[in-house]
Design an enzyme around this catalytic site. Structure first.
Site, PDB file in Angstrom:
ATOM      1  N   ASP A 117       2.603  -4.514  -4.229  1.00  0.00           N
ATOM      2  CA  ASP A 117       2.690  -3.599  -3.083  1.00  0.00           C
ATOM      3  C   ASP A 117       2.698  -4.362  -1.754  1.00  0.00           C
ATOM      4  O   ASP A 117       2.261  -5.503  -1.675  1.00  0.00           O
ATOM      5  CB  ASP A 117       1.468  -2.669  -3.045  1.00  0.00           C
ATOM      6  CG  ASP A 117       1.510  -1.607  -4.133  1.00  0.00           C
ATOM      7  OD1 ASP A 117       2.370  -1.704  -5.028  1.00  0.00           O
ATOM      8  OD2 ASP A 117       0.660  -0.702  -4.083  1.00  0.00           O
ATOM      9  N   HIS A 121       6.968   2.307  -0.671  1.00  0.00           N
ATOM     10  CA  HIS A 121       5.530   2.273  -0.357  1.00  0.00           C
ATOM     11  C   HIS A 121       5.307   2.731   1.090  1.00  0.00           C
ATOM     12  O   HIS A 121       4.379   2.282   1.751  1.00  0.00           O
ATOM     13  CB  HIS A 121       4.978   0.856  -0.584  1.00  0.00           C
ATOM     14  CG  HIS A 121       3.478   0.792  -0.665  1.00  0.00           C
ATOM     15  ND1 HIS A 121       2.711   1.716  -1.336  1.00  0.00           N
ATOM     16  CD2 HIS A 121       2.585  -0.102  -0.161  1.00  0.00           C
ATOM     17  CE1 HIS A 121       1.432   1.392  -1.249  1.00  0.00           C
ATOM     18  NE2 HIS A 121       1.315   0.296  -0.520  1.00  0.00           N
ATOM     19  N   HIS A 135       2.541   2.343   5.852  1.00  0.00           N
ATOM     20  CA  HIS A 135       1.257   2.371   5.148  1.00  0.00           C
ATOM     21  C   HIS A 135       0.221   3.333   5.745  1.00  0.00           C
ATOM     22  O   HIS A 135      -0.965   2.997   5.850  1.00  0.00           O
ATOM     23  CB  HIS A 135       0.671   0.942   5.117  1.00  0.00           C
ATOM     24  CG  HIS A 135      -0.019   0.624   3.819  1.00  0.00           C
ATOM     25  ND1 HIS A 135      -1.374   0.844   3.627  1.00  0.00           N
ATOM     26  CD2 HIS A 135       0.447   0.118   2.660  1.00  0.00           C
ATOM     27  CE1 HIS A 135      -1.690   0.450   2.386  1.00  0.00           C
ATOM     28  NE2 HIS A 135      -0.614   0.009   1.785  1.00  0.00           N
ATOM     29  N   HIS A 184      -0.603  -7.297  -4.936  1.00  0.00           N
ATOM     30  CA  HIS A 184       0.050  -7.249  -3.620  1.00  0.00           C
ATOM     31  C   HIS A 184       0.738  -8.592  -3.370  1.00  0.00           C
ATOM     32  O   HIS A 184       0.070  -9.631  -3.446  1.00  0.00           O
ATOM     33  CB  HIS A 184      -0.982  -6.977  -2.524  1.00  0.00           C
ATOM     34  CG  HIS A 184      -1.699  -5.674  -2.709  1.00  0.00           C
ATOM     35  ND1 HIS A 184      -2.758  -5.521  -3.582  1.00  0.00           N
ATOM     36  CD2 HIS A 184      -1.486  -4.448  -2.153  1.00  0.00           C
ATOM     37  CE1 HIS A 184      -3.185  -4.262  -3.545  1.00  0.00           C
ATOM     38  NE2 HIS A 184      -2.431  -3.586  -2.683  1.00  0.00           N
TER      39      HIS A 184
HETATM   40 NI    NI Z   1      -0.464  -0.738  -0.073  1.00  0.00          NI
END
Ligand code: NI
Length: 523
Positions: free
Chosen positions: A337, A387, A391, A478
């Site tokens: 991510d 995504h 954020h 991530h």
């Molecule tokens: Ni994230």
């Protein structure tokens, strides 16, 4: 004592008489010439290395699974998925499924793919060179091939031919225990990757080939025994024909024609009359190309004609673009991510090194500056997903804001990557029904959280990512943390060693993402 001396004298006298009667040699005389037997003894041809260091590394993939509860271990090599290889691959996988079904019936345990323990050594997926030539008892006892505890079934393979568009794979299924082998069968299957046709080894031969070849085998054996007859050999009775048919099912092409293996116990009335004993061991015989050509099907003739040609079958697709049956083998989807970042290319390098796929939940705000790496993800078969733009906590936004976050990101990622974006991951895993409705995409969450953002020690991160997944898991990491990038290869290696296939989320869901809903792992 007294009788010996006269006998010797009589023999000497006879010799003198014979010498006296011998005619003068004719200067133009030569011993009669008999053509050598067409079929002759040969060595069993060596298999072809199907491993990652062998000549077929870029044209074959492999499947390996092990299920100790059911009592089965299996590996077969597969061709890249094309319309012309579908039947061959299905036939290979059918051997695996049939072995599983038989064990399910015998054990009463239902089959689901399971990953092995850490350090199980499952990363080798392909045919292991020469394994099909080993004894059944040895294979059942070997943890690299046999079922756990040596009781159950083992499916294993060797590549026996690769020439022109043709490939041949020998699949062997062994069942029982090392002390009591219950079944041991081998099938050789050939594929023409240009036409999509397949043929078992016996189906390379036309009708009547068994009788004709049987006569040649008898002829070869009687000449080896010193017979000088020119009389055609008899094709033999039913038992003899059955032995030759069994030999046809072992046919392997070599440079000079075909090689077949006649099972032990072959005999015929003509051979018995000459005092030739039945062969105690299987007999490997070469059938020269000119003889073989008169006895084969058109498929067999094309395969003979391809002798000496390099293999021309299709090359493998990237890992993420392959058909994977996650109901058969344990799959795991590793996801990253918040990127792409400057660390992402290094993770892609490691994925390539381990021939594995991953999914990247990228942020729209990063897309423009990461066009190259997003395009590379698509080229290398990885999945790109949404995504959000920057954020936010989606439940705190209006539906219009959620839609904008998702739709702007989808547009930016599609433009940069060239692939369709059809899933999203809500930041922090936070969502509700109105977020899902406004997003209009399925939410892909995770069931294994490595907490890599807390920057744990490398070994802690590796242990979390390798030990926690089970078949169907989605692992969260991530691609913006140095530690995550540093241990990426170690994690892939650890998961492969447990027998996992590393797939995209799309592959985890059987090739098609769900249309809606929120998902923590594959159903
Ligand atoms: Ni994230």
């Amino acid at each position: 004592m007294t009788s010996r001396r006269p006998a010797v004298l009589m023999l000497a006298a006879a010799a003198v008489v014979l010498t006296a009667c011998a005619p003068a040699a004719r200067a133009d005389w030569a011993p009669p010439a008999w053509e050598p037997a067409a079929v002759h003894a040969a060595e069993a041809p060596a298999a072809i290395d199907a491993g990652p260091a062998g000549p077929l590394a870029t044209v074959l993939t492999g499947v390996r699974l092990r299920n100790d509860a059911v009592g089965v271990q299996a590996r077969v090599s597969l061709l890249p998925d094309t319309p012309q290889t579908a039947v061959f691959n299905a036939a290979m996988l059918q051997h695996v499924r049939a072995a599983i079904d038989a064990r399910v019936a015998a054990s009463g345990v239902s089959y689901t793919p399971v990953a092995a323990a850490v350090g199980s050594g499952m990363s080798s997926r392909r045919c292991e060179l020469g394994s099909t030539a080993r004894s059944a008892a040895e294979l059942l006892a070997d943890p690299a091939f046999g079922p756990s505890g040596g009781a159950g079934s083992a499916v294993l393979c060797d590549i026996v031919a690769a020439r022109g568009p043709f490939i041949g794979e020998s699949v062997r299924v062994v069942s029982g225990t090392p002390d009591a082998v219950a079944a041991d069968t081998t099938m050789i299957l050939y594929a023409d990757t240009a036409t999509g046709e397949i043929a078992t080894a016996d189906a390379l031969w036309a009708d009547g080939a068994a009788a004709a070849l049987g006569a040649h085998v008898v002829d070869a054996l009687r000449r080896d025994a010193g017979s000088l007859t020119r009389r055609p050999a008899s094709p033999g009775d039913e038992a003899q024909l059955a032995a030759v048919r069994a030999a046809l099912s072992t046919t392997i092409p070599v440079a000079e024609g075909f090689v077949v293996t006649v099972p032990a116990g072959f005999t015929s009335p003509e051979l018995s009359a000459l005092g030739v004993p039945a062969n105690a061991e299987p007999m490997v015989l070469a059938v020269p190309a000119d003889l073989a050509a008169s006895l084969v099907t058109p498929f067999g003739a094309r395969m003979l004609a391809a002798a000496g040609q390099p293999y021309t079958g299709p090359a493998v697709a990237p890992a993420g673009a392959r058909a994977v049956d996650c109901a058969l083998v344990p799959c795991v989807a590793v996801t990253y991510d918040d990127g792409p970042s400057g660390l992402t290319a290094g993770i892609l390098d490691e994925l390539a090194r381990y021939d594995s796929a991953a999914t990247f939940f990228a942020m729209g705000a990063n897309a423009h500056g990461a066009r190259d790496v997003l395009a590379r993800m698509t080229r290398e078969g990885h999945e790109v997903a949404n995504h959000t733009w920057n954020h936010p906590q989606l439940p705190k936004l209006t539906s219009a804001q959620v839609s904008a976050q998702i739709n702007d990101t989808t547009r930016a990622l599609e433009a940069a990557s060239g692939q369709r974006i059809d899933s999203f991951r809500p930041p922090y895993g936070e969502f509700n029904a109105s977020v899902l409705a406004a997003a209009g995409l399925p939410a892909i969450l995770w069931d294994v959280d490595t907490l890599d953002w807390q920057k744990p020690p490398d070994e802690t991160l590796v242990a979390r990512a390798v030990e926690q997944p089970r078949a169907g898991s989605i692992v969260l990491m991530h691609d913006v943390h140095a530690g995550t990038a540093r241990v990426a290869g170690t994690i892939f290696q650890g998961l492969l060693d447990r027998g996992f296939t590393l797939v995209t989320v799309r592959q985890l869901f059987g090739g098609e993402l769900p249309a809606s809903g929120a998902w923590r792992r594959a159903p």
